[in-house]
Motif scaffolding. Structure first.
Motif, PDB file in Angstrom:
ATOM      1  N   ILE A 105       0.915  -1.465  -0.233  1.00 17.73           N
ATOM      2  CA  ILE A 105      -0.201  -0.240  -0.352  1.00 17.73           C
ATOM      3  C   ILE A 105       0.003   1.229  -0.149  1.00 17.73           C
ATOM      4  O   ILE A 105       1.827   1.370   0.817  1.00 17.73           O
ATOM      5  CB  ILE A 105      -1.189  -0.215   1.411  1.00 17.73           C
ATOM      6  N   CYS A 106       0.213   1.470  -1.112  1.00 19.29           N
ATOM      7  CA  CYS A 106       1.696   2.992  -1.320  1.00 19.29           C
ATOM      8  C   CYS A 106       0.915   3.983   0.420  1.00 19.29           C
ATOM      9  O   CYS A 106      -0.377   4.210   0.333  1.00 19.29           O
ATOM     10  CB  CYS A 106       1.005   4.046  -1.960  1.00 19.29           C
ATOM     11  N   ILE A 107       2.071   4.812   0.824  1.00 15.19           N
ATOM     12  CA  ILE A 107       1.875   5.856   1.513  1.00 15.19           C
ATOM     13  C   ILE A 107       2.316   6.999   1.423  1.00 15.19           C
ATOM     14  O   ILE A 107       2.715   8.116   2.387  1.00 15.19           O
ATOM     15  CB  ILE A 107       2.007   5.825   3.076  1.00 15.19           C
ATOM     16  N   ARG A 108       2.243   7.216   0.637  1.00 13.52           N
ATOM     17  CA  ARG A 108       2.678   8.428  -0.227  1.00 13.52           C
ATOM     18  C   ARG A 108       1.641  10.003  -0.405  1.00 13.52           C
ATOM     19  O   ARG A 108       2.455  10.775  -0.080  1.00 13.52           O
ATOM     20  CB  ARG A 108       3.830   8.696  -1.315  1.00 13.52           C
ATOM     21  N   CYS A 109       0.596   9.251   0.025  1.00 11.17           N
ATOM     22  CA  CYS A 109      -0.492  10.135   0.552  1.00 11.17           C
ATOM     23  C   CYS A 109      -1.993   9.841   0.314  1.00 11.17           C
ATOM     24  O   CYS A 109      -1.556   8.406   1.010  1.00 11.17           O
ATOM     25  CB  CYS A 109      -1.353  11.013  -1.006  1.00 11.17           C
ATOM     26  N   PRO A 110      -2.646  10.585   1.252  1.00 11.26           N
ATOM     27  CA  PRO A 110      -3.659  10.102   2.237  1.00 11.26           C
ATOM     28  C   PRO A 110      -4.840   8.614   1.216  1.00 11.26           C
ATOM     29  O   PRO A 110      -5.002   8.087   1.691  1.00 11.26           O
ATOM     30  CB  PRO A 110      -4.588  10.867   2.487  1.00 11.26           C
ATOM     31  N   LYS A 111      -4.589   8.305  -0.043  1.00  6.64           N
ATOM     32  CA  LYS A 111      -5.135   7.909  -0.987  1.00  6.64           C
ATOM     33  C   LYS A 111      -4.746   6.137  -0.417  1.00  6.64           C
ATOM     34  O   LYS A 111      -5.961   5.670  -0.899  1.00  6.64           O
ATOM     35  CB  LYS A 111      -5.122   7.724  -2.548  1.00  6.64           C
ATOM     36  N   GLY A 112      -3.352   6.149  -0.657  1.00  2.52           N
ATOM     37  CA  GLY A 112      -3.509   4.424   0.150  1.00  2.52           C
ATOM     38  C   GLY A 112      -3.889   3.986  -0.828  1.00  2.52           C
ATOM     39  O   GLY A 112      -4.542   2.731  -1.157  1.00  2.52           O
ATOM     40  N   CYS A 113      -3.324   3.744  -2.034  1.00  2.00           N
ATOM     41  CA  CYS A 113      -3.221   2.874  -3.278  1.00  2.00           C
ATOM     42  C   CYS A 113      -2.860   1.142  -2.770  1.00  2.00           C
ATOM     43  O   CYS A 113      -1.592   1.110  -2.498  1.00  2.00           O
ATOM     44  CB  CYS A 113      -2.715   3.392  -3.991  1.00  2.00           C
ATOM     45  N   ARG A 114      -3.333   0.531  -3.391  1.00  3.28           N
ATOM     46  CA  ARG A 114      -3.338  -0.356  -3.038  1.00  3.28           C
ATOM     47  C   ARG A 114      -1.926  -1.069  -4.676  1.00  3.28           C
ATOM     48  O   ARG A 114      -3.332  -1.047  -5.662  1.00  3.28           O
ATOM     49  CB  ARG A 114      -4.625  -1.594  -2.924  1.00  3.28           C
ATOM     50  N   ASN A 121      -1.137   1.582  -8.572  1.00  6.34           N
ATOM     51  CA  ASN A 121      -0.836   2.720  -8.482  1.00  6.34           C
ATOM     52  C   ASN A 121      -1.559   4.146  -9.237  1.00  6.34           C
ATOM     53  O   ASN A 121      -2.012   4.568 -10.350  1.00  6.34           O
ATOM     54  CB  ASN A 121       0.153   3.333  -8.349  1.00  6.34           C
ATOM     55  N   GLY A 122      -1.924   5.423  -7.731  1.00  9.49           N
ATOM     56  CA  GLY A 122      -2.802   6.419  -8.690  1.00  9.49           C
ATOM     57  C   GLY A 122      -2.147   7.270  -9.432  1.00  9.49           C
ATOM     58  O   GLY A 122      -2.817   7.814 -10.501  1.00  9.49           O
ATOM     59  N   CYS A 123      -0.839   7.086  -8.806  1.00  9.07           N
ATOM     60  CA  CYS A 123      -0.139   8.600  -9.623  1.00  9.07           C
ATOM     61  C   CYS A 123       1.752   7.769  -9.733  1.00  9.07           C
ATOM     62  O   CYS A 123       1.546   7.356  -9.431  1.00  9.07           O
ATOM     63  CB  CYS A 123       0.020  10.061  -8.702  1.00  9.07           C
ATOM     64  N   LYS A 124       2.382   9.319 -10.223  1.00 12.95           N
ATOM     65  CA  LYS A 124       4.182   8.061 -10.669  1.00 12.95           C
ATOM     66  C   LYS A 124       4.445   7.844  -9.204  1.00 12.95           C
ATOM     67  O   LYS A 124       5.357   7.053  -8.919  1.00 12.95           O
ATOM     68  CB  LYS A 124       4.788   9.745 -11.303  1.00 12.95           C
TER      69      LYS A 124
HETATM   70  S1  SF4 Z   1      -2.451   8.732  -5.659  1.00  9.33           S
HETATM   71 FE1  SF4 Z   1       0.263   7.951  -5.677  1.00  9.33          FE
HETATM   72  S2  SF4 Z   1       0.832   8.741  -4.152  1.00  9.33           S
HETATM   73 FE2  SF4 Z   1      -1.090   8.390  -3.453  1.00  9.33          FE
HETATM   74  S3  SF4 Z   1      -1.280   6.540  -2.477  1.00  9.33           S
HETATM   75 FE3  SF4 Z   1      -1.502   6.203  -5.015  1.00  9.33          FE
HETATM   76  S4  SF4 Z   1      -0.285   6.192  -5.790  1.00  9.33           S
HETATM   77 FE4  SF4 Z   1       1.117   6.584  -3.574  1.00  9.33          FE
END
Ligand code: SF4
Ligand SMILES: Cc1cc2nc3c(=O)[nH]c(=O)nc-3n(C[C@H](O)[C@H](O)[C@H](O)COP(=O)(O)OP(=O)(O)OC[C@H]3O[C@@H](n4cnc5c(N)ncnc54)[C@H](O)[C@@H]3O)c2cc1C
Lengths: 417, 125
Positions: free
Chosen positions: B6-15, B31-34
């Motif tokens: 789970i990405c923790i770089r932003c609150p979206k928390g993409c799986r 991933n929702g973004c780069k």
């Molecule tokens: S939108 Fe980007 S930064 Fe945010 S959780 Fe998803 S991949 Fe990570």
């Protein structure tokens, strides 16, 4: 002797500190900050890990560093604060009685009060785990204080019950200090803490997370010798035959926080049974006029930044009241936490101005992937927001416009899309 | 190899599903973004952590002072850094931000105090 004050703030954690700074900067000269401990800073003093201040300072600070930024401001602004000063009672007329070793009993009469007393941890008594009553059983926060402030090692091997952030942070802390953490047990099927803490506190140290597991028995004479853990079913009842004995000399409990609202109750403030904190409107005013609440005493926060933001909001409202700018609302609207929502803060909206944007914080009652949050009033949808995922551990917020609210009741709900 | 994270770089928390081999990322999905890709790379190839702990204090208001590494260090070097932290002992007074251990275990960071500490008997006024 009674001392008169425009604003008295009870508690000097991040909530109290941020409120004091904001109120003083807005022109209130006689702010008084009361703290029962011998230092300012509240729980942050023992939270030596990083993760504080990302929203406000755009930096990852430790708890003490976050606190010291505010403490410095409190001192620069010459804000009056009293340490070792415990508030022992408060009434509806905002008479506050406090004791401290120097002055004995002091009574302050305040025009406005901001409650910032934080919360305390749920202890073993609240859990009713059968077995003996040996030493070695601590709340996670107590263990944190032992290790981080008093520099002690409370044992050699630990089992942690509860996967909230405090439990996870302590798992890592014990591991770093060379103690063995056998497992973190969580009764729910999902972890209670933030994802980042699961990775950086458990996975980094190979500490197993046992979901749907709880402690069913405590063993030991003087000192804890071990615990029996077991898997639980959907109704959270232990499943016979799944018991396992875990040898350990420490059991850390991280099983929830309870807002410290004894004083609030005494003053006649109405408490929300779900949050354990006061029922407030969007200005964070409680049911007693002129008494405001913010931080963990209002509802349990996981991010200190939100605590500080909330505290500034409470201070702003109190300042307006003191300066006589407080208005009477046109109507009062009840917010109902409907399906999928555990609670909201505020619980009440006072309608002053049609253009007002009202921020409503909420927690979902369950884990919901691909979900939608809606607000309805009089059967009509007035707001929708989509979420990739909602989890009870992470507080979220929505913003609605006052003019969209037609009746005296709004319902907020969350569901799967 | 595959890993769910789970990405923790932003609150979206993409799986995200990450496919990798040795130290090379082959594919990231979900991933929702780069930033998600960057996170997967960092976590799998070179996870970095700020280490926080306490260092023993002589003659201070408290027996220990909280510390952190000035910058993130390689995750694999956490325990060697801790060895140096266990051994250290510093004299009060200590200033917030003061370097207490220089480049322990050659980790590339210093261990700095995160709290000022007065001498025993002196109290915060
Ligand atoms: S939108 Fe980007 S930064 Fe945010 S959780 Fe998803 S991949 Fe990570
Ligand atoms: C272990 C742990 C880890 C955390 N990790 C993070 C994190 O990584 N990132 C993050 O952003 N947040 C984190 N938090 C959350 C954040 O620290 C808290 O939400 C925040 O500190 C709450 O602030 P507060 O001011 O409401 O309460 P507190 O900090 O608890 O302050 C309340 C103060 O009121 C005083 N008080 C109470 N009653 C009285 C009385 N009757 N008279 C006088 N004084 C009184 C208390 O002594 C105390 O100093 C963590 C919290 C804990 C416990």
């Amino acid at each position: 002797m009674i001392e008169n004050r425009s604003l008295v703030i009870i508690g000097s954690g991040p909530a109290g500190l941020a409120a004091a700074v904001r109120a003083r900067k807005s022109g209130i000269d006689d702010v008084l900050l009361l703290e029962r401990e011998d230092q300012l800073g509240g729980i942050l003093k023992q939270c030596i890990h990083t993760g504080f201040g990302v929203k406000i300072f755009k930096e990852e600070l430790t708890g003490p560093e976050f606190a010291s930024r505010y403490i410095r401001k409190v001192k620069e602004l010459g804000i009056d604060y009293r340490l070792d000063t415990m508030v022992i009672s408060m009434d509806e007329g905002k008479n506050i009685t406090a004791v401290n070793p120097r002055d004995g009993l002091v009574v302050y009469k305040a025009e406005c009060v901001i409650l910032a007393m934080g919360c305390r941890e749920r202890a073993r008594g609240a859990l009713r785990i059968p077995g003996t009553n040996p030493s070695g059983i601590f709340t996670a926060g107590t263990a944190q204080k032992f290790v981080n402030i008093e520099g002690m090692k409370p044992g050699k091997t630990a089992l942690i019950l509860g996967s909230g952030d405090i439990g996870l942070i302590m798992a890592r802390r014990l591991a770093l200090e060379g103690m063995k953490v056998k497992a973190v047990c969580e009764i729910m099927p999902y972890p209670g803490g933030l994802e980042r803490n699961i990775i950086q506190c458990l996975e980094d140290f190979d500490i197993p997370l046992r979901l749907s597991h709880t402690v069913v028995r405590i063993h030991g004479g003087h000192r804890l010798e071990g615990v029996t853990i077991a898997r639980v079913d959907e109704l959270l009842k232990p499943v016979p035959g799944t018991e396992e004995y875990v040898k350990c000399d420490m059991l850390l409990l991280s099983v929830g926080l309870i807002p410290e609202n004894e004083l609030s109750r005494e003053a006649g403030i109405i408490i929300d049974p779900v949050t354990g904190g006061a029922i407030v409107n969007q200005n964070l005013e409680t049911s007693v006029e002129g008494i405001f609440a913010c931080g963990n005493v209002l509802h349990v926060h996981d991010l200190v930044d939100y605590v500080a933001i909330e505290a500034e909001r409470a201070a702003k409202s109190a300042v307006e009241k003191i300066k006589g700018k407080g208005k009477d609302p046109k109507k009062r609207i009840q917010i109902t936490a409907g399906n999928g929502i555990r609670y909201t803060v505020p619980q009440i909206i006072d309608y002053y101005d049609e253009n007002e944007k009202i921020k409503i914080y909420f927690r979902s009652s369950d884990k919901l992937d691909e979900s939608r949050v809606t607000v309805t009033c009089k059967g009509k949808n007035i707001y929708t927001k989509k979420y990739k995922r909602l989890i009870p551990a992470e507080m979220e917020y929505i913003k609605i416009t006052a003019s969209d609210i037609k009746g005296r009741k709004v319902i907020i709900e969350a569901e799967k899309r | 190899m595959k890993k769910e994270m789970i990405c923790i770089r932003c609150p979206k928390g993409c799986r995200m599903n990450v496919e990798y081999e040795n130290e090379k990322i082959i594919r990231v999905t979900g991933n929702g973004c780069k930033k998600g890709e960057a996170y997967a790379f960092d976590e799998i190839v070179k996870p970095m952590r700020i280490v926080t702990s306490t260092v023993r204090v002589v003659g201070g208001r408290l027996p220990v002072v909280p510390v952190k590494t000035s910058i993130p260090v390689r995750r694999s070097i956490i325990f060697p850094v801790m060895q140096e932290i266990y051994k250290a002992s510093v004299k009060a007074p200590i200033k917030e931000g003061q370097v207490l251990i220089k480049n322990p275990a050659d980790c590339g960071a210093d261990v700095v105090a995160t709290l000022g500490m007065e001498k025993t008997g002196t109290k915060d006024d």
